[in-house]
Design a protein around this motif. Structure first.
Motif, PDB file in Angstrom:
ATOM      1  N   GLY A 122       0.838  -1.134  -0.105  1.00 24.36           N
ATOM      2  CA  GLY A 122       0.076   0.014   0.020  1.00 24.36           C
ATOM      3  C   GLY A 122       0.721   1.070  -0.079  1.00 24.36           C
ATOM      4  N   TRP A 123       1.964   1.326   0.768  1.00 25.37           N
ATOM      5  CA  TRP A 123       2.789   2.469   0.967  1.00 25.37           C
ATOM      6  C   TRP A 123       3.580   2.493  -0.341  1.00 25.37           C
ATOM      7  CZ3 TRP A 123       4.029   7.008   3.005  1.00 25.37           C
ATOM      8  CH2 TRP A 123       5.424   7.503   2.504  1.00 25.37           C
ATOM      9  N   SER A 124       4.205   1.368  -0.720  1.00 31.86           N
ATOM     10  CA  SER A 124       5.012   1.590  -1.952  1.00 31.86           C
ATOM     11  C   SER A 124       4.357   1.785  -3.101  1.00 31.86           C
ATOM     12  CB  SER A 124       5.670   0.206  -1.878  1.00 31.86           C
ATOM     13  OG  SER A 124       6.605  -0.271  -1.089  1.00 31.86           O
ATOM     14  N   ASP A 125       3.185   1.239  -3.486  1.00 31.77           N
ATOM     15  CA  ASP A 125       2.284   1.738  -4.507  1.00 31.77           C
ATOM     16  C   ASP A 125       1.878   3.317  -4.441  1.00 31.77           C
ATOM     17  OD1 ASP A 125       2.335  -0.869  -5.341  1.00 31.77           O
ATOM     18  OD2 ASP A 125       0.090  -1.350  -5.177  1.00 31.77           O
ATOM     19  N   ALA A 126       1.705   3.708  -3.375  1.00 27.06           N
ATOM     20  CA  ALA A 126       1.203   4.917  -3.175  1.00 27.06           C
ATOM     21  C   ALA A 126       2.323   6.066  -3.735  1.00 27.06           C
ATOM     22  CB  ALA A 126       0.662   5.494  -1.768  1.00 27.06           C
ATOM     23  N   VAL A 127       3.647   5.657  -3.200  1.00 26.00           N
ATOM     24  CA  VAL A 127       4.707   6.753  -3.566  1.00 26.00           C
ATOM     25  C   VAL A 127       5.079   6.586  -4.912  1.00 26.00           C
ATOM     26  CG1 VAL A 127       7.101   6.899  -3.316  1.00 26.00           C
ATOM     27  CG2 VAL A 127       5.639   6.141  -1.205  1.00 26.00           C
ATOM     28  N   LEU A 128       4.949   5.166  -5.500  1.00 24.30           N
ATOM     29  CA  LEU A 128       5.154   4.951  -7.052  1.00 24.30           C
ATOM     30  C   LEU A 128       4.039   5.764  -7.816  1.00 24.30           C
ATOM     31  CD1 LEU A 128       6.012   1.211  -7.002  1.00 24.30           C
ATOM     32  CD2 LEU A 128       7.860   3.172  -7.543  1.00 24.30           C
ATOM     33  N   PHE A 129       3.056   5.630  -7.378  1.00 26.47           N
ATOM     34  CA  PHE A 129       1.649   6.332  -8.235  1.00 26.47           C
ATOM     35  C   PHE A 129       1.793   7.633  -7.982  1.00 26.47           C
ATOM     36  CE2 PHE A 129      -2.137   8.404  -8.541  1.00 26.47           C
ATOM     37  CZ  PHE A 129      -3.055   7.500  -9.111  1.00 26.47           C
TER      38      PHE A 129
ATOM     39  N   THR B  19      -2.063   7.822   4.281  1.00 25.45           N
ATOM     40  CA  THR B  19      -1.154   7.591   3.616  1.00 25.45           C
ATOM     41  C   THR B  19      -0.872   8.215   2.243  1.00 25.45           C
ATOM     42  OG1 THR B  19      -1.593   5.252   4.567  1.00 25.45           O
ATOM     43  CG2 THR B  19      -0.408   5.190   2.477  1.00 25.45           C
ATOM     44  N   ALA B  20      -1.835   8.544   1.603  1.00 23.17           N
ATOM     45  CA  ALA B  20      -2.003   9.350   0.630  1.00 23.17           C
ATOM     46  C   ALA B  20      -1.217  10.624   0.643  1.00 23.17           C
ATOM     47  CB  ALA B  20      -3.238   9.413   0.026  1.00 23.17           C
ATOM     48  N   GLN B  21      -1.730  11.473   1.509  1.00 27.48           N
ATOM     49  CA  GLN B  21      -0.772  12.718   1.882  1.00 27.48           C
ATOM     50  C   GLN B  21       0.751  12.433   2.042  1.00 27.48           C
ATOM     51  OE1 GLN B  21      -2.490  14.563   5.134  1.00 27.48           O
ATOM     52  NE2 GLN B  21      -1.491  16.674   4.770  1.00 27.48           N
ATOM     53  N   SER B  22       1.020  11.442   2.996  1.00 25.42           N
ATOM     54  CA  SER B  22       2.417  11.251   3.166  1.00 25.42           C
ATOM     55  C   SER B  22       3.281  10.885   1.883  1.00 25.42           C
ATOM     56  CB  SER B  22       2.592  10.077   4.209  1.00 25.42           C
ATOM     57  OG  SER B  22       2.137  10.634   5.437  1.00 25.42           O
ATOM     58  N   ALA B  23       2.527   9.996   1.095  1.00 16.72           N
ATOM     59  CA  ALA B  23       3.276   9.475  -0.016  1.00 16.72           C
ATOM     60  C   ALA B  23       3.276  10.528  -1.088  1.00 16.72           C
ATOM     61  CB  ALA B  23       2.587   8.227  -0.644  1.00 16.72           C
ATOM     62  N   SER B  24       2.686  11.370  -1.121  1.00 16.25           N
ATOM     63  CA  SER B  24       2.268  12.370  -2.139  1.00 16.25           C
ATOM     64  C   SER B  24       3.900  13.311  -1.847  1.00 16.25           C
ATOM     65  CB  SER B  24       1.255  13.389  -2.104  1.00 16.25           C
ATOM     66  OG  SER B  24      -0.141  12.756  -2.547  1.00 16.25           O
TER      67      SER B  24
ATOM     68  N   ALA C 293       6.600  12.010  -0.415  1.00 16.33           N
ATOM     69  CA  ALA C 293       7.626  11.186  -0.319  1.00 16.33           C
ATOM     70  C   ALA C 293       8.729  11.077  -1.410  1.00 16.33           C
ATOM     71  CB  ALA C 293       7.236   9.659   0.111  1.00 16.33           C
ATOM     72  N   THR C 294       9.994  10.846  -1.251  1.00 16.51           N
ATOM     73  CA  THR C 294      10.718  10.702  -2.320  1.00 16.51           C
ATOM     74  C   THR C 294      10.733   9.072  -2.671  1.00 16.51           C
ATOM     75  OG1 THR C 294      12.878  10.314  -0.937  1.00 16.51           O
ATOM     76  CG2 THR C 294      12.199  12.548  -1.613  1.00 16.51           C
ATOM     77  N   LEU C 295      11.517   8.937  -3.885  1.00 14.81           N
ATOM     78  CA  LEU C 295      11.883   7.374  -4.094  1.00 14.81           C
ATOM     79  C   LEU C 295      12.840   6.681  -3.286  1.00 14.81           C
ATOM     80  CD1 LEU C 295      11.926   7.576  -8.069  1.00 14.81           C
ATOM     81  CD2 LEU C 295      10.039   6.669  -6.607  1.00 14.81           C
ATOM     82  N   ASP C 296      13.623   7.453  -2.404  1.00 19.01           N
ATOM     83  CA  ASP C 296      14.500   7.003  -1.575  1.00 19.01           C
ATOM     84  C   ASP C 296      13.712   6.354  -0.282  1.00 19.01           C
ATOM     85  OD1 ASP C 296      16.657   7.508  -2.959  1.00 19.01           O
ATOM     86  OD2 ASP C 296      17.086   9.329  -2.056  1.00 19.01           O
ATOM     87  N   GLU C 297      12.504   6.785  -0.020  1.00 21.14           N
ATOM     88  CA  GLU C 297      11.710   6.452   1.103  1.00 21.14           C
ATOM     89  C   GLU C 297      10.858   5.160   0.646  1.00 21.14           C
ATOM     90  OE1 GLU C 297       9.834   9.885   3.475  1.00 21.14           O
ATOM     91  OE2 GLU C 297      10.560  11.042   1.541  1.00 21.14           O
ATOM     92  N   LEU C 298      10.844   4.652  -0.456  1.00 24.17           N
ATOM     93  CA  LEU C 298      10.092   3.381  -0.686  1.00 24.17           C
ATOM     94  C   LEU C 298      10.902   2.365   0.082  1.00 24.17           C
ATOM     95  CD1 LEU C 298      10.240   3.461  -4.689  1.00 24.17           C
ATOM     96  CD2 LEU C 298       8.261   3.126  -3.242  1.00 24.17           C
ATOM     97  N   GLY C 299      10.005   1.500   0.309  1.00 18.89           N
ATOM     98  CA  GLY C 299      10.641   0.337   1.281  1.00 18.89           C
ATOM     99  C   GLY C 299       9.224  -0.328   2.109  1.00 18.89           C
ATOM    100  N   GLY C 300       9.721  -1.252   2.851  1.00 20.73           N
ATOM    101  CA  GLY C 300       8.486  -1.900   3.430  1.00 20.73           C
ATOM    102  C   GLY C 300       8.825  -2.989   4.636  1.00 20.73           C
ATOM    103  N   ALA C 301       8.026  -3.333   5.354  1.00 16.51           N
ATOM    104  CA  ALA C 301       8.218  -4.371   6.394  1.00 16.51           C
ATOM    105  C   ALA C 301       7.032  -5.365   6.811  1.00 16.51           C
ATOM    106  CB  ALA C 301       8.806  -3.398   7.778  1.00 16.51           C
ATOM    107  N   ALA C 302       6.424  -5.283   5.836  1.00 10.01           N
ATOM    108  CA  ALA C 302       5.072  -6.096   5.895  1.00 10.01           C
ATOM    109  C   ALA C 302       5.598  -7.562   5.438  1.00 10.01           C
ATOM    110  CB  ALA C 302       4.196  -5.720   4.975  1.00 10.01           C
ATOM    111  N   TRP C 303       6.601  -8.419   6.164  1.00 12.58           N
ATOM    112  CA  TRP C 303       7.128  -9.691   5.898  1.00 12.58           C
ATOM    113  C   TRP C 303       6.348 -10.517   5.898  1.00 12.58           C
ATOM    114  CZ3 TRP C 303      11.099  -7.696   4.117  1.00 12.58           C
ATOM    115  CH2 TRP C 303      12.182  -6.838   4.519  1.00 12.58           C
ATOM    116  N   ARG C 304       5.266 -10.808   6.729  1.00  6.43           N
ATOM    117  CA  ARG C 304       4.174 -11.700   6.719  1.00  6.43           C
ATOM    118  C   ARG C 304       3.396 -11.674   5.345  1.00  6.43           C
ATOM    119  NH1 ARG C 304       3.084 -15.734   9.688  1.00  6.43           N
ATOM    120  NH2 ARG C 304       0.928 -16.541  10.243  1.00  6.43           N
TER     121      ARG C 304
END
Length: 279
Positions: free
Chosen positions: A107-114, A243-248, A250-261
Motif C-alpha cells: 500500500g505504501w510502496s504503490d502510493a509513492v510510485l503512483f 497514507t496518500a498525503q505522506s506518499a505524495s 515522499a521521495t523514491l528513497d523512502e520506498l521500502g516495507g516491512a510487511a514480511w508476513r
C-alpha cells in the motif's frame, strides 16, 4: 330626507374605496416578481471544493469500479493463505492485516510510485515514467505478486486506452508495448496524469479501491458478513487519507516495507492446495 342623502353619500364613498383597493390589489398581483433559482446551474467543468471536476470524478469512479475489467476480484495479495493459516479469522484481524499492508507494505510502496508516476505523466516525461515502472516491477516480492501487479496493469492500460482515449494518453501508453510489464499503480497514475485528474483525489481513490478489493476477498474467503466488510473499509478510511498525503510528499528513497508476513503469505500461496484466488 337629509339623513337618506347622507347615508347614500357614505355608501357610495365606501364602495368607491373598496373598488379602489381591489383594483390596486389586482394590479399588484398581476405583476409578480420573477422566481430566482435556489442554486446556480452547475457546468460540467466546475470544480468541487477539493479541486476535481465532475467529469474527472466520473472517470475515477469508472476506472476504479469493480466492473472495470482488470480482474481484481481474482487476487487476494496472499490474504487467502493468511485465512487458511488462521491468522485472519475476524473483522479485527482483517483490519490489522490490511492496516499493516497500507502502512508498511505494498500500500505504501504503490502510493509513492503512483505519486511519482502521476507527476511524470502530467509532465509528459516518458523517460521518467518508464524508469518508475521498472522500479515498480522490480519491487514485486513473489511470482504471484508480480502477476497481480502486472496483469492488472496491462489490462487497465489497454482498456482505458481503448475506451477513454486522448493524444497524451496514447503517447504515454506507447512506451509500454504489449510485451513490456506495466504495474497497476503506474498504469492508473498514467491515465490520471494524462487526463488532468489531480493527484490527491486520484491517489485516495486508488488506495480505497486497493483495500476494498481485499476486503471483498475476505468477505468471500473467511467468510465475513457484508456489513463487517464495510466496517473495516470505514475504519481504514482515515489511514488511506494519511497514507496518500505522506506518499505524495515522499521521495523514491523512502520506498521500502516491512510487511514480511504479507510477502511470505504470497509465496506460501503459490503451493497452497485449495485456492480461489490467483495470489
Amino acid at each position: 330626507m337629509g339623513r337618506r342623502t347622507t347615508m347614500g353619500i357614505m355608501i357610495t364613498t365606501i364602495m368607491a374605496t373598496v373598488t379602489g383597493m381591489v383594483t390596486v390589489t389586482a394590479t399588484v398581483m398581476a405583476e409578480p416578481k420573477p422566481l430566482q433559482p435556489s442554486h446556480p446551474p452547475e457546468t460540467s467543468r466546475r470544480e468541487s471544493d477539493d479541486g476535481i471536476t465532475p467529469a474527472a470524478l466520473k472517470k475515477l469512479l469508472a476506472w476504479l469500479s469493480p466492473s472495470f475489467p482488470v480482474g481484481g476480484f481474482s487476487y487476494s495479495h496472499g490474504l487467502e493463505w493468511a485465512i487458511e493459516d488462521g491468522t485472519v479469522k475476524t473483522p479485527a484481524d482483517l483490519e490489522a492485516w490490511l492496516a499493516d499492508i497500507l502502512r508498511h507494505g505494498a500500500g505504501w510502496s504503490d502510493a509513492v510510485l503512483f505519486a511519482h508516476a502521476h507527476r511524470a505523466a502530467s509532465a509528459d516525461d516518458h523517460a521518467g515514467l518508464a524508469a518508475i515502472n521498472e522500479l515498480a516491477v522490480a519491487l514485486q516480492p513473489s511470482k504471484e505478486r508480480h502477476l497481480e501487479a502486472t496483469a492488472q496493469g496491462r489490462a487497465f492500460l489497454s482498456t482505458v486506452a481503448a475506451t477513454w482515449p486522448n493524444e497524451r494518453l496514447a503517447a504515454a501508453a506507447s512506451i509500454f508495448p504489449p510485451d513490456t510489464a506495466v504495474t497497476y499503480p503506474v498504469a492508473v497514475a498514467l491515465a490520471c496524469g494524462t487526463h488532468d485528474i489531480p493527484l490527491a483525489p486520484a491517489l485516495n481513490a486508488y488506495l480505497g479501491a486497493f483495500l476494498a478489493n481485499f476486503v471483498s476477498a475476505a468477505v468471500r474467503a473467511v467468510p465475513l458478513g457484508q456489513t463487517d466488510g464495510q466496517r473495516v473499509i470505514a475504519a481504514l478510511s482515515p489511514l488511506i487519507g494519511a497514507t496518500a498525503q505522506s506518499a505524495s510528499a515522499a521521495t523514491l528513497d523512502e520506498l521500502g516495507g516491512a510487511a514480511w508476513r504479507a510477502d511470505i503469505a504470497s509465496m506460501k500461496h503459490e503451493t497452497q492446495y485449495t485456492r480461489l484466488f490467483r495470489s
